[in-house]
Design an enzyme around this catalytic site. Structure first.
Site, mmCIF file in Angstrom:
data_model
loop_
_atom_site.group_PDB
_atom_site.id
_atom_site.type_symbol
_atom_site.label_atom_id
_atom_site.label_comp_id
_atom_site.label_asym_id
_atom_site.label_seq_id
_atom_site.Cartn_x
_atom_site.Cartn_y
_atom_site.Cartn_z
ATOM 1 N N HIS A 4 0.826 -1.204 0.000
ATOM 2 C CA HIS A 4 0.000 0.000 0.000
ATOM 3 C C HIS A 4 0.863 1.258 0.000
ATOM 4 C CE1 HIS A 4 0.950 0.887 4.212
ATOM 5 N NE2 HIS A 4 0.796 -0.421 4.436
ATOM 6 N N GLU A 62 -1.918 -7.066 7.594
ATOM 7 C CA GLU A 62 -0.616 -6.909 8.224
ATOM 8 C C GLU A 62 -0.582 -7.713 9.522
ATOM 9 O OE1 GLU A 62 2.336 -6.807 7.980
ATOM 10 O OE2 GLU A 62 2.979 -4.723 7.778
#
Length: 171
Positions: free
Chosen positions: A9, A82
């Site tokens: 990202h 994550e």
């Protein structure tokens, strides 16, 4: 065979503040939006078949920018989330004792296993496709390690990904 384009990202406010984001949504900075636009432009000539991203906002925002102007199937998955920082989530890195990790933090072994589950999932569902996967720094590192046959003990030897960095793997 699967052509897997693995991306991280764009930069977030939490990256700048050096915060353990983990499962927080994250907010792209102006620079993070610009990074996602550059990523989009670098992928324009690549005929993608689908996009898979983490279900956390920072990845979904990055994927939306990357897919601008394309009608692509897109799914989100918690497999690309994550690492879960547990009770450290939201804390600044400088505020914690890195030598004493709390018991509620997801271990590297758990992350490595989850990366394997992600790869099993895409192999079962995207054979013969060109796929973009948008994830996070540590999960992407574990995915790359699994693809390259790097053992858990050597996970940290896999190079870190910068924000909005793209890597190609043939599965």
């Amino acid at each position: 065979m699967i052509s897997l384009y693995l991306a991280r990202h764009g930069q977030t406010e939490e990256n700048i503040a050096r915060i353990f984001q983990g499962h927080l949504p994250g907010r792209l900075t102006v620079e993070g939006i610009s990074q996602a636009e550059v990523l989009r432009d670098s992928l324009k000539r690549i005929p993608l078949d689908a996009v898979v991203s983490s279900d956390l906002k920072r990845c979904m925002d990055t994927a939306e920018i990357v897919m601008e102007g394309r009608e692509l199937p897109w799914e989100t998955t918690s497999l690309l989330r994550e690492i879960d920082w547990g009770s450290w989530t939201g804390l600044r890195i400088k505020e914690v004792d890195l030598h004493h990790i709390p018991a509620d933090v997801e271990t590297e072994e758990m992350l490595y296993q989850r990366a394997g589950c992600f790869l099993d999932y895409i192999k079962a569902n995207y054979e013969g496709k060109t796929l973009l996967a948008v994830g996070h720094g540590l999960i992407n590192r574990a995915v790359q390690a699994r693809i390259q046959g790097v053992t858990l003990q050597h996970l940290r030897s896999v190079p870190k990904m910068d924000n909005a960095e793209l890597r190609l793997f043939m599965l």
